[in-house]
Design a protein around this motif. Structure first.
Motif, PDB file in Angstrom:
ATOM      1  N   LEU A 114      43.462  41.976 102.102  1.00 13.97           N
ATOM      2  CA  LEU A 114      44.491  41.599 101.127  1.00 13.97           C
ATOM      3  C   LEU A 114      45.739  41.062 101.821  1.00 13.97           C
ATOM      4  CD1 LEU A 114      44.222  44.586  98.611  1.00 13.97           C
ATOM      5  CD2 LEU A 114      43.805  42.175  98.061  1.00 13.97           C
ATOM      6  N   LEU A 115      46.135  41.717 102.902  1.00 20.85           N
ATOM      7  CA  LEU A 115      47.338  41.295 103.621  1.00 20.85           C
ATOM      8  C   LEU A 115      47.136  39.929 104.279  1.00 20.85           C
ATOM      9  CD1 LEU A 115      48.371  44.696 105.249  1.00 20.85           C
ATOM     10  CD2 LEU A 115      49.599  43.454 103.450  1.00 20.85           C
ATOM     11  N   ALA A 146      52.992  40.775 107.113  1.00 16.92           N
ATOM     12  CA  ALA A 146      51.748  41.177 106.453  1.00 16.92           C
ATOM     13  C   ALA A 146      50.565  41.041 107.397  1.00 16.92           C
ATOM     14  CB  ALA A 146      51.523  40.321 105.201  1.00 16.92           C
ATOM     15  N   GLY A 175      44.666  33.501  94.619  1.00 10.53           N
ATOM     16  CA  GLY A 175      45.502  34.681  94.799  1.00 10.53           C
ATOM     17  C   GLY A 175      44.759  35.720  95.626  1.00 10.53           C
ATOM     18  N   SER A 176      45.495  36.648  96.206  1.00 12.44           N
ATOM     19  CA  SER A 176      44.920  37.616  97.143  1.00 12.44           C
ATOM     20  C   SER A 176      43.869  38.512  96.500  1.00 12.44           C
ATOM     21  CB  SER A 176      46.027  38.485  97.746  1.00 12.44           C
ATOM     22  OG  SER A 176      46.984  37.699  98.404  1.00 12.44           O
ATOM     23  N   PRO A 208      54.922  36.906 105.275  1.00 13.90           N
ATOM     24  CA  PRO A 208      53.518  36.701 105.629  1.00 13.90           C
ATOM     25  C   PRO A 208      53.199  37.110 107.066  1.00 13.90           C
ATOM     26  CG  PRO A 208      54.299  34.839 104.373  1.00 13.90           C
ATOM     27  CD  PRO A 208      55.495  35.692 104.651  1.00 13.90           C
ATOM     28  N   PHE A 214      46.814  40.789  88.944  1.00 14.29           N
ATOM     29  CA  PHE A 214      46.936  39.541  89.710  1.00 14.29           C
ATOM     30  C   PHE A 214      45.703  38.666  89.484  1.00 14.29           C
ATOM     31  CE2 PHE A 214      49.104  42.949  92.048  1.00 14.29           C
ATOM     32  CZ  PHE A 214      50.400  42.442  92.098  1.00 14.29           C
ATOM     33  N   ALA A 253      43.265  30.839  99.252  1.00 18.42           N
ATOM     34  CA  ALA A 253      44.222  31.919  98.968  1.00 18.42           C
ATOM     35  C   ALA A 253      45.223  31.537  97.885  1.00 18.42           C
ATOM     36  CB  ALA A 253      44.967  32.311 100.247  1.00 18.42           C
ATOM     37  N   ASN A 254      45.715  30.320  97.914  1.00 16.68           N
ATOM     38  CA  ASN A 254      46.706  29.901  96.915  1.00 16.68           C
ATOM     39  C   ASN A 254      46.119  29.713  95.522  1.00 16.68           C
ATOM     40  OD1 ASN A 254      49.464  29.695  98.058  1.00 16.68           O
ATOM     41  ND2 ASN A 254      48.461  28.399  99.567  1.00 16.68           N
ATOM     42  N   TYR A 306      47.225  37.296 101.580  1.00 18.12           N
ATOM     43  CA  TYR A 306      48.618  37.009 101.212  1.00 18.12           C
ATOM     44  C   TYR A 306      49.274  36.117 102.266  1.00 18.12           C
ATOM     45  CZ  TYR A 306      53.663  37.788 100.944  1.00 18.12           C
ATOM     46  OH  TYR A 306      55.030  37.599 100.909  1.00 18.12           O
ATOM     47  N   ALA A 307      49.061  36.445 103.542  1.00 16.54           N
ATOM     48  CA  ALA A 307      49.653  35.659 104.627  1.00 16.54           C
ATOM     49  C   ALA A 307      49.095  34.243 104.665  1.00 16.54           C
ATOM     50  CB  ALA A 307      49.406  36.356 105.965  1.00 16.54           C
ATOM     51  N   GLN A 333      48.507  32.296 102.373  1.00 11.95           N
ATOM     52  CA  GLN A 333      49.139  31.397 101.404  1.00 11.95           C
ATOM     53  C   GLN A 333      50.272  30.599 102.037  1.00 11.95           C
ATOM     54  OE1 GLN A 333      49.992  33.406  97.587  1.00 11.95           O
ATOM     55  NE2 GLN A 333      48.607  35.034  98.244  1.00 11.95           N
TER      56      GLN A 333
END
Length: 299
Positions: free
Chosen positions: A80-81, A153, A31-32, A150, A198, A27-28, A84-85, A87
């Motif tokens: 996607l959420l 999310a 990116g999402s 996060p 992104f 994820a990092n 993001y979480a 990360q």
């Protein structure tokens, strides 16, 4: 429960628990947006190949609106959420927060049908809230204020799954395989524009590529096939028992591969969330195995 079905159930829980491990790993760097676009595209291609083998023709345009609604709430938005979480949050927290989806589904269903929540649903809801509070409290204390968004999310992602499940009950009659196949292509279209805003943060490495392929092909495409087989063999209610096993594997994979600590708070929070989900869904191991034995004529 037949041994074959039990094996599929445990395998599916292990695979879906592993999905949070792979998201946590990539994820990092990706990116999402890039991560989830790759996930749904690989899943869609996998299901397309299987559809060709099974000679199943997808009538995408005939049910395009349905596929886009299902793809948004059941895949694109929650994926996607969670990405993001992932990360910030660890694998254990992601898996446990994901298991609240049936609780949200029951609440949304009660609002949707304008019916009062039953006593067991209320008990399950309170247990789930308590479990999440314990888990959330641990994450906030360990990670700090960076964990708040996060966590919100991840909870919103589970809420989205609850919306999707209630929509599916009142949606046009489409085969389960076609729902998965069509919604994956719709999700790919929905997420695609985000790539322009992104892009990936790091260059693609073999480890990242392997994780993304496994996430899309195994944890999404093949996992859907296992889930559909469980529904066919055991029924939707019994197949939902996979929800209770996912946090177990999420905690296990996070500990084994990423060295995440299994704290007392994690165990207590997980147990409360799983128990709350059982109350909400009315799940009973005794009832599930009893139904299967009755179907075979065994008392």
């Amino acid at each position: 429960m037949p041994v074959a079905s039990l094996f599929r159930l445990i395998t599916l829980a292990a695979i879906w628990g592993g999905s949070f491990l792979f998201m946590r790993v990539v994820a990092n760097p990706l990116g999402s947006a890039v991560l989830i676009e790759a996930r749904v595209v690989f899943a869609a291609i996998t299901l397309f190949v299987i559809a060709l083998y099974l000679k199943k023709k997808l009538k995408f345009m005939a049910h395009s609106k349905h596929f886009f609604i299902l793809g948004f709430f059941n895949s694109a938005l929650p994926f996607l959420l969670f990405a993001y979480a992932a990360q910030v949050l660890n694998v254990s927290s992601l898996a446990v927060l994901n298991s609240t989806a049936p609780i949200w589904g029951a609440i949304i269903g009660a609002v949707w049908t304008k019916t009062a929540l039953t006593k067991n649903v209320v008990i399950g809801l309170l247990m789930g809230i308590l479990g999440v509070s314990i888990l959330v409290g641990l994450d906030v204390s360990n990670i700090g204020e960076n964990a708040v968004l996060p966590i919100i999310a991840a909870i919103t992602a589970s809420l989205s799954y609850g919306i999707a499940s209630n929509y599916a009950k009142n949606a046009p009659q489409v085969a389960a395989f076609d729902n998965a196949h069509g919604s994956m292509w719709a999700s790919a279209i929905i997420v695609l524009p985000l790539l322009f805003f992104f892009p990936a943060r790091e260059s693609l490495t073999m480890d990242i590529f392997t994780s993304v392929v496994l996430l899309g092909v195994v944890c999404t495409g093949i996992a859907y096939l296992l889930y559909f087989r469980l529904i066919a063999d055991l029924g939707p209610s019994s197949a939902l028992s996979v929800t209770f096993l996912i946090p177990v594997f999420g905690i296990l994979w996070g500990h084994l591969f990423l060295g995440e600590e299994i704290s007392l708070n994690t165990l207590i929070g997980s147990i409360l969330v799983i128990a709350g989900t059982m109350f909400v869904t009315g799940f009973s191991w005794k009832q599930m195995t009893g139904q299967k034995l009755a179907a075979k004529g065994i008392d």
